[in-house]
Design an enzyme around this catalytic site. Structure first.
Site, PDB file in Angstrom:
ATOM      1  N   CYS A 192      42.587 -22.327  27.716  1.00 52.14           N
ATOM      2  CA  CYS A 192      41.923 -21.738  28.879  1.00 52.14           C
ATOM      3  C   CYS A 192      42.464 -20.339  29.062  1.00 52.14           C
ATOM      4  O   CYS A 192      42.403 -19.527  28.140  1.00 52.14           O
ATOM      5  CB  CYS A 192      42.093 -22.606  30.126  1.00 52.14           C
ATOM      6  SG  CYS A 192      43.806 -22.889  30.604  1.00 52.14           S
TER       7      CYS A 192
ATOM      8  N   ARG B  27      44.458 -25.454  32.893  1.00 52.52           N
ATOM      9  CA  ARG B  27      43.165 -26.137  32.915  1.00 52.52           C
ATOM     10  C   ARG B  27      42.933 -26.867  31.590  1.00 52.52           C
ATOM     11  O   ARG B  27      42.338 -27.936  31.557  1.00 52.52           O
ATOM     12  CB  ARG B  27      42.037 -25.122  33.168  1.00 52.52           C
ATOM     13  CG  ARG B  27      41.947 -24.643  34.591  1.00 52.52           C
ATOM     14  CD  ARG B  27      40.873 -23.577  34.758  1.00 52.52           C
ATOM     15  NE  ARG B  27      41.277 -22.284  34.232  1.00 52.52           N
ATOM     16  CZ  ARG B  27      40.500 -21.209  34.209  1.00 52.52           C
ATOM     17  NH1 ARG B  27      39.250 -21.290  34.653  1.00 52.52           N
ATOM     18  NH2 ARG B  27      40.941 -20.063  33.734  1.00 52.52           N
TER      19      ARG B  27
END
Lengths: 280, 101
Positions: free
Chosen positions: A233, A238
């Site tokens: 990410c 994430r």
């Protein structure tokens, strides 16, 4: 891999707040959430100041992790249940990190802080002191951590899953929409990456979608289950969420998280970068 | 390195944000007519796809940086959920209220 081995429900958690050998750990970037109220008995880990080396861009080393967990009162035999805000991003990152250093029994609280709060379950400002332990960590399990060179080598070879928002993937934004745009690196994505935003894997209350739904989502996006996968990410949290989905929930064999992610890749000299949706 | 967590939600804009250039969606979450903090406020694009999420401040405030288009702003709270649709056509401050019940 069974879902029950890696996830606990909020209901289970509330029934096991005082169970010996179970340690709840809140992991956040902004630790003021913990101070405002946390799950009774939970200890706090600060993603920024405790899990990152404060000089180099890297994690605390094995000895540092041993020192941290010993001071937090976490033993090798403890069942660690992680939760946090931001739909469990930082908790998922910590899950991956605990696995990296070889902690055996670690689970995520499904839905994290959000689900817990929406359910109206108890929070406290009291901080319990835990007796220090003598924690022993393993060498990093590099079968779950990707570095930049193998990411470049993975172009057109392995599955590269970019879990950022479509606008970050295409190069319109350098950071998520709720943040000021920052840092002077190139926008875009790694060529051949597919874009499956992390949020596709979560329900609105922060719990994970069912395995059937998840299989469909990644299949539709073009993830080839017969290949190895690297998720990334912007800074690697994430993508920990997606790493958890692919490896721990769906049981894919070879899945790595690239913690350098776009803040490293997008600053490298000479590597290929692609703009746009990637579908043209 | 700055993380991806949402900054504190305040009614006033940070000094580095120019509302003359940015499409700012700002507002308050209400329950029974009173502002509520601790609501999870989600920004969904015109296809209903998740874009961002913040937690409302003690005064119920939230804020997003968006773009021209149609957006759904949806709030989740233990007292209930609510949503509103906004269609900013250009830069500026767009004020919203969302009641949860």
């Amino acid at each position: 891999m069974s879902r029950d081995n890696v996830l606990v429900s909020a209901e289970w958690a509330e029934q096991n707040l005082t169970t010996p050998g179970v340690v709840f750990v809140e992991v956040d970037e902004d630790t003021s959430a913990y101070e405002g109220g946390h799950i009774p008995g939970a200890v706090r880990v600060d993603w920024k100041t405790e899990l990152q080396d404060q000089v180099r861009r890297d994690f605390v080393d094995r000895a540092g992790f041993e020192k941290l967990l010993s001071a937090k009162g976490i033993a090798n035999s403890d069942r660690v249940v992680l939760y946090g805000g931001n739909n469990n991003w930082f908790a998922a990152y910590a899950y991956w990190y605990f696995k990296l250093y070889g902690h055996q029994d670690v689970q995520l609280l499904d839905g994290g802080r959000k689900k817990w709060e929406l359910d109206g379950r108890p929070l406290t400002k009291d901080v319990d002191e835990r007796e220090a332990t003598a924690y022993t960590a393993q060498e990093q399990d590099l079968s779950i951590r990707a570095f930049r060179d193998e990411v470049v080598d993975a172009i057109n070879t392995k599955n590269l899953v970019d879990v950022r928002s479509p606008d970050e993937f295409s190069g319109k934004l350098l950071a998520p929409a709720h943040l000021p745009q920052e840092q002077a690196q190139r926008p875009g994505h790694i060529p051949s990456a597919i874009n499956v935003p992390w949020s596709k894997a979560a329900n609105e209350d922060g719990t994970f979608r069912s395995n059937e739904e998840l299989t469909q989502i990644y299949g539709d996006a073009g993830l080839d289950g017969s290949k190895s996968t690297i998720a990334y990410c912007r800074i690697g949290e994430r993508s920990s969420h997606t790493w958890f989905v692919l490896r721990e929930l769906l049981g894919h064999g070879d899945v790595k998280n690239y913690d350098g992610s776009w803040t490293e890749y997008g600053s490298l000299v000479g590597v290929p970068v692609e703009l746009g949706t990637g579908k043209d | 390195m700055t993380g991806c967590g949402a900054p504190a939600q305040t009614a006033t804009l940070p000094a580095n944000v120019d509302a003359g250039r940015e499409v700012v969606l700002t507002g308050t979450v209400l329950s029974g007519g009173e502002p509520v903090g601790g609501a999870y406020v989600r920004l969904l694009d015109s296809s209903g796809e998740f874009t961002a999420e913040v937690v409302s401040s003690e005064g119920g405030d939230f804020r997003f940086f968006a773009a021209p288009g149609t957006w759904t702003v949806r709030a989740l709270h233990r007292s209930g959920n609510g949503e509103t649709v906004v269609s900013p056509e250009g830069p500026g401050l767009h004020s919203l209220q969302i009641s949860v019940a």
